[in-house]
Scaffold this active site. Structure first.
Site, PDB file in Angstrom:
ATOM      1  N   ARG A  44      78.439 129.439  33.144  1.00  0.00           N
ATOM      2  CA  ARG A  44      77.379 128.514  33.557  1.00  0.00           C
ATOM      3  C   ARG A  44      77.711 127.101  33.056  1.00  0.00           C
ATOM      4  NH1 ARG A  44      72.398 131.786  31.072  1.00  0.00           N
ATOM      5  NH2 ARG A  44      74.039 132.159  29.538  1.00  0.00           N
ATOM      6  N   LYS A  79      74.959 127.413  26.352  1.00  0.00           N
ATOM      7  CA  LYS A  79      75.030 128.248  25.152  1.00  0.00           C
ATOM      8  C   LYS A  79      74.957 127.405  23.891  1.00  0.00           C
ATOM      9  CE  LYS A  79      75.510 132.418  25.597  1.00  0.00           C
ATOM     10  NZ  LYS A  79      74.328 133.304  25.711  1.00  0.00           N
ATOM     11  N   TYR A 127      70.315 126.250  24.802  1.00  0.00           N
ATOM     12  CA  TYR A 127      69.879 127.449  24.068  1.00  0.00           C
ATOM     13  C   TYR A 127      70.509 127.400  22.690  1.00  0.00           C
ATOM     14  CZ  TYR A 127      68.266 129.814  28.367  1.00  0.00           C
ATOM     15  OH  TYR A 127      67.604 130.167  29.521  1.00  0.00           O
ATOM     16  N   HIS A 163      69.021 129.779  19.728  1.00  0.00           N
ATOM     17  CA  HIS A 163      68.810 131.086  19.066  1.00  0.00           C
ATOM     18  C   HIS A 163      69.235 131.026  17.600  1.00  0.00           C
ATOM     19  CE1 HIS A 163      67.677 133.025  22.809  1.00  0.00           C
ATOM     20  NE2 HIS A 163      68.721 132.459  23.390  1.00  0.00           N
ATOM     21  N   GLU A 184      64.932 127.984  24.236  1.00  0.00           N
ATOM     22  CA  GLU A 184      64.180 129.243  24.108  1.00  0.00           C
ATOM     23  C   GLU A 184      62.866 129.099  23.365  1.00  0.00           C
ATOM     24  OE1 GLU A 184      67.065 128.653  22.578  1.00  0.00           O
ATOM     25  OE2 GLU A 184      66.809 129.096  20.455  1.00  0.00           O
ATOM     26  N   SER A 189      65.356 136.028  32.637  1.00  0.00           N
ATOM     27  CA  SER A 189      64.751 137.358  32.760  1.00  0.00           C
ATOM     28  C   SER A 189      64.590 137.733  34.236  1.00  0.00           C
ATOM     29  CB  SER A 189      63.393 137.397  32.061  1.00  0.00           C
ATOM     30  OG  SER A 189      63.548 137.421  30.666  1.00  0.00           O
ATOM     31  N   VAL A 222      61.434 146.430  28.133  1.00  0.00           N
ATOM     32  CA  VAL A 222      60.321 146.171  27.206  1.00  0.00           C
ATOM     33  C   VAL A 222      60.661 145.016  26.283  1.00  0.00           C
ATOM     34  CG1 VAL A 222      59.611 148.591  27.218  1.00  0.00           C
ATOM     35  CG2 VAL A 222      61.112 147.756  25.413  1.00  0.00           C
ATOM     36  N   LEU A 223      59.628 144.399  25.784  1.00  0.00           N
ATOM     37  CA  LEU A 223      59.806 143.380  24.741  1.00  0.00           C
ATOM     38  C   LEU A 223      58.574 143.397  23.849  1.00  0.00           C
ATOM     39  CD1 LEU A 223      61.361 140.964  23.505  1.00  0.00           C
ATOM     40  CD2 LEU A 223      60.075 139.490  25.028  1.00  0.00           C
ATOM     41  N   ALA A 263      66.912 145.430  27.833  1.00  0.00           N
ATOM     42  CA  ALA A 263      66.419 145.016  26.507  1.00  0.00           C
ATOM     43  C   ALA A 263      67.498 145.144  25.428  1.00  0.00           C
ATOM     44  CB  ALA A 263      65.192 145.840  26.131  1.00  0.00           C
ATOM     45  N   ILE A 264      68.733 145.360  25.829  1.00  0.00           N
ATOM     46  CA  ILE A 264      69.821 145.558  24.864  1.00  0.00           C
ATOM     47  C   ILE A 264      69.997 144.340  23.952  1.00  0.00           C
ATOM     48  CG2 ILE A 264      71.643 144.762  26.467  1.00  0.00           C
ATOM     49  CD1 ILE A 264      71.945 147.649  23.928  1.00  0.00           C
ATOM     50  N   ASP A 265      69.619 143.149  24.441  1.00  0.00           N
ATOM     51  CA  ASP A 265      69.766 141.968  23.570  1.00  0.00           C
ATOM     52  C   ASP A 265      68.782 141.998  22.407  1.00  0.00           C
ATOM     53  OD1 ASP A 265      67.586 141.501  25.223  1.00  0.00           O
ATOM     54  OD2 ASP A 265      67.961 139.362  25.383  1.00  0.00           O
ATOM     55  N   VAL A 271      74.710 145.743  29.466  1.00  0.00           N
ATOM     56  CA  VAL A 271      75.351 144.438  29.328  1.00  0.00           C
ATOM     57  C   VAL A 271      74.346 143.442  28.728  1.00  0.00           C
ATOM     58  CG1 VAL A 271      76.428 142.528  30.562  1.00  0.00           C
ATOM     59  CG2 VAL A 271      76.945 144.889  31.212  1.00  0.00           C
ATOM     60  N   ALA A 272      74.747 142.833  27.616  1.00  0.00           N
ATOM     61  CA  ALA A 272      73.822 141.969  26.873  1.00  0.00           C
ATOM     62  C   ALA A 272      73.630 140.614  27.553  1.00  0.00           C
ATOM     63  CB  ALA A 272      74.322 141.783  25.451  1.00  0.00           C
ATOM     64  N   ASN A 273      74.567 140.220  28.394  1.00  0.00           N
ATOM     65  CA  ASN A 273      74.504 138.895  29.015  1.00  0.00           C
ATOM     66  C   ASN A 273      74.587 139.048  30.536  1.00  0.00           C
ATOM     67  OD1 ASN A 273      74.915 136.212  29.787  1.00  0.00           O
ATOM     68  ND2 ASN A 273      77.103 136.315  29.339  1.00  0.00           N
TER      69      ASN A 273
HETATM   70  N1  LIG Z   1      70.439 141.835  29.045  1.00  0.00           N
HETATM   71  C1  LIG Z   1      70.204 140.615  29.499  1.00  0.00           C
HETATM   72  O1  LIG Z   1      71.091 139.947  30.016  1.00  0.00           O
HETATM   73  C2  LIG Z   1      68.817 140.041  29.427  1.00  0.00           C
HETATM   74  C3  LIG Z   1      68.476 138.897  30.167  1.00  0.00           C
HETATM   75  C4  LIG Z   1      67.160 138.429  30.113  1.00  0.00           C
HETATM   76  C5  LIG Z   1      66.219 139.091  29.312  1.00  0.00           C
HETATM   77  N2  LIG Z   1      66.600 140.189  28.578  1.00  0.00           N
HETATM   78  C6  LIG Z   1      65.650 140.952  27.722  1.00  0.00           C
HETATM   79  O2  LIG Z   1      64.817 141.776  28.509  1.00  0.00           O
HETATM   80  C7  LIG Z   1      63.671 142.126  27.728  1.00  0.00           C
HETATM   81  C8  LIG Z   1      62.409 141.944  28.543  1.00  0.00           C
HETATM   82  O3  LIG Z   1      62.194 140.543  28.763  1.00  0.00           O
HETATM   83  P1  LIG Z   1      60.923 140.006  29.581  1.00  0.00           P
HETATM   84  O4  LIG Z   1      61.192 138.558  29.800  1.00  0.00           O
HETATM   85  O5  LIG Z   1      60.642 140.872  30.730  1.00  0.00           O
HETATM   86  O6  LIG Z   1      59.754 140.187  28.498  1.00  0.00           O
HETATM   87  P2  LIG Z   1      58.202 140.175  28.824  1.00  0.00           P
HETATM   88  O7  LIG Z   1      57.516 139.856  27.534  1.00  0.00           O
HETATM   89  O8  LIG Z   1      57.896 139.389  30.032  1.00  0.00           O
HETATM   90  O9  LIG Z   1      57.877 141.713  29.189  1.00  0.00           O
HETATM   91  C9  LIG Z   1      57.974 142.757  28.267  1.00  0.00           C
HETATM   92  C10 LIG Z   1      56.972 143.839  28.652  1.00  0.00           C
HETATM   93  O10 LIG Z   1      57.211 144.994  27.810  1.00  0.00           O
HETATM   94  C11 LIG Z   1      55.952 145.606  27.652  1.00  0.00           C
HETATM   95  N3  LIG Z   1      56.015 146.595  26.580  1.00  0.00           N
HETATM   96  C12 LIG Z   1      56.016 146.411  25.234  1.00  0.00           C
HETATM   97  N4  LIG Z   1      56.064 147.608  24.615  1.00  0.00           N
HETATM   98  C13 LIG Z   1      56.102 148.558  25.582  1.00  0.00           C
HETATM   99  C14 LIG Z   1      56.171 149.977  25.579  1.00  0.00           C
HETATM  100  N5  LIG Z   1      56.172 150.684  24.439  1.00  0.00           N
HETATM  101  N6  LIG Z   1      56.190 150.627  26.776  1.00  0.00           N
HETATM  102  C15 LIG Z   1      56.179 149.943  27.938  1.00  0.00           C
HETATM  103  N7  LIG Z   1      56.124 148.591  28.002  1.00  0.00           N
HETATM  104  C16 LIG Z   1      56.077 147.922  26.835  1.00  0.00           C
HETATM  105  C17 LIG Z   1      55.009 144.438  27.402  1.00  0.00           C
HETATM  106  O11 LIG Z   1      53.648 144.803  27.585  1.00  0.00           O
HETATM  107  C18 LIG Z   1      55.501 143.432  28.442  1.00  0.00           C
HETATM  108  O12 LIG Z   1      54.792 143.542  29.655  1.00  0.00           O
HETATM  109  C19 LIG Z   1      63.753 141.226  26.486  1.00  0.00           C
HETATM  110  O13 LIG Z   1      64.306 141.958  25.413  1.00  0.00           O
HETATM  111  C20 LIG Z   1      64.700 140.129  26.912  1.00  0.00           C
HETATM  112  O14 LIG Z   1      65.338 139.517  25.806  1.00  0.00           O
HETATM  113  C21 LIG Z   1      67.871 140.654  28.621  1.00  0.00           C
END
Ligand SMILES: NC(=O)c1ccc[n+]([C@@H]2O[C@H](COP(=O)([O-])OP(=O)(O)OC[C@H]3O[C@@H](n4cnc5c(N)ncnc54)[C@H](O)[C@@H]3O)[C@@H](O)[C@H]2O)c1
Length: 372
Positions: A15, A75, A94, A96, A118, A134, A239-240, A268-270, A298-300
């Site tokens: 990016r 980054k 970003y 972090h 962030e 996301s 989940v988050l 949610a691996i990150d 994949v974390a990214n």
């Molecule tokens: N791997 C990647 O490249 C990448 C990219 C972007 C975001 N992410 C990650 O994805 C995850 C989700 O991000 P988001 O923006 O959707 O967050 P968000 O806060 O919008 O949504 C998270 C949801 O999880 C729900 N939740 C919490 N505990 C729960 C449970 N026990 N059971 C079911 N649902 C539950 C919450 O109520 C909420 O609706 C984060 O960890 C974020 O860092 C990863």
């Protein structure tokens, strides 16, 4: 103001801080743009595209850092970049910082004004500069999961949409926030049989109103999770729990009840992942198999679609970049509490409460910086 865009140097980061279109806006506002040669190559933007937008192309990052008043990146700055920052220079990217003491130490030492994407907030309690990534990851999770379901990838040979006369695939999305909503949209669009699980009644209600009969919603209890996961062809972990490691919602034991060749995509691996058997992977080698279940962790994820991700990011970062350039950082942050929440480091001080707490620094309120 003179705004500099260096080429990203973190491993596999394609990016870029500003697109040519964003540069054109900056020039339209009467500012100067300095872009490192090749900075846009990863998104298919040539030096000539930036020049047409009004940027000056410079040979290397050293010149960008030496001449720019504000650096716009994607980054967190790498050690070599941190060494080029100077007191009073604005860094907008970003960061972090909380889990990164080395970077925090260097940014504090630099004396620069460091604004982190962030931690910028919005009026609805969201993090608008994280949201587009996301959205990208959520949409990609279904594309990646569909690919992993093919036999050659170790999957069970299911087409998510089915065909007339054949049942579609079953998708369980755990977490119905930004990632989960976007994953569900893609899965519904493909014609899959989609269930979204969440613990928040408000989230479940919003999803039910939006998707009506095209997706089911379930409360995320242990029993409901187990039932949906064992029946699914594809499970998306989305989940988050803010500020905490992701809860492990799918245990190793649960995997043995899953279908052979089913796929888990742990977005949610990150945050550590929400499946007990998840471990972070890369785009170069995205999957592995545990108990006959394909794991994609994949974390990214947005990095794979650098062009879409860069444009999505610029849509939300550009307005603030323009405000900072037009009014100066103190003017822009003084006028906008949500942008002010982005200030993490200023003049050798940590100005974000959570970063200061986690890394043991004194906290200087961002308001103090803005008024200085
Ligand atoms: N791997 C990647 O490249 C990448 C990219 C972007 C975001 N992410 C990650 O994805 C995850 C989700 O991000 P988001 O923006 O959707 O967050 P968000 O806060 O919008 O949504 C998270 C949801 O999880 C729900 N939740 C919490 N505990 C729960 C449970 N026990 N059971 C079911 N649902 C539950 C919450 O109520 C909420 O609706 C984060 O960890 C974020 O860092 C990863």
């Amino acid at each position: 103001m003179r705004i500099g865009v260096p080429k990203e140097i973190k491993n596999h980061e394609y990016r870029v801080g500003l697109t040519p279109e964003s540069v054109a806006e900056i020039v339209l506002h009467g500012h100067e743009a300095l872009v490192e040669s090749g900075a846009g190559a990863g998104i298919g933007a040539e030096d000539a595209d930036y020049e047409r937008a009004g940027a000056a192309i410079v040979a290397d990052a050293a010149e960008v850092f030496a001449r720019a008043d504000m650096i716009v990146k994607v980054k967190e700055p790498q050690a070599a970049e941190r060494a080029m920052l100077r007191p009073g220079q604005i860094l907008y990217t970003y960061l972090h910082l909380a889990p990164d003491p080395d970077q925090t130490r260097d940014l504090v030492a630099s004396g620069a004004v460091c604004i982190a994407y962030e931690t910028v907030t919005d009026a609805h309690g969201g993090l608008p500069l994280l949201k587009p990534m996301s959205q990208v990851a959520g949409r990609m999770s279904v594309q990646a999961g569909a690919h992993c379901l093919e036999k050659a990838q170790g999957g069970r040979g299911v087409l998510l949409g089915g065909v007339p006369g054949v049942m579609p695939g079953r998708v369980a999305v755990i977490g119905g926030g930004v990632v989960g909503f976007n994953a569900a949209q893609m899965a519904v669009g493909l014609g899959a049989d989609v269930t979204i699980l969440d613990r928040s009644p408000a989230v479940l209600e919003r999803l039910a109103v939006h998707f009506e009969a095209s997706a089911k919603t379930r409360f995320s209890s242990r029993a409901n999770l187990e039932e949906r996961v064992t029946q699914a062809d594809l499970v998306v972990g989305a989940v988050l729990v803010p500020g905490a490691a992701a809860p492990k919602l799918v245990s190793r034991e649960m995997l043995s009840g899953m279908k052979k060749g089913a796929v888990l995509v742990d977005v949610a691996i990150d945050q550590g992942g929400c499946f007990e058997t998840s471990r972070a992977t890369t785009h170069a080698d995205p999957t592995y198999v545990v108990e006959d279940v394909v794991h994609y962790c994949v974390a990214n994820m947005p990095g794979a679609v650098a062009r879409t991700s860069t444009y999505a990011l610029n849509n939300v970062t550009l307005p603030h970049a323009l405000a900072i350039a037009d009014r100066g950082w103190q003017g822009a942050l003084g006028a906008d509490a949500h942008l002010r929440a982005g200030l993490n480091v200023w003049d050798g001080k940590v100005t974000h409460a959570a970063v200061a707490r986690d890394l043991g620094y004194d906290h200087t309120p961002a308001e103090t910086a803005v008024a200085a």
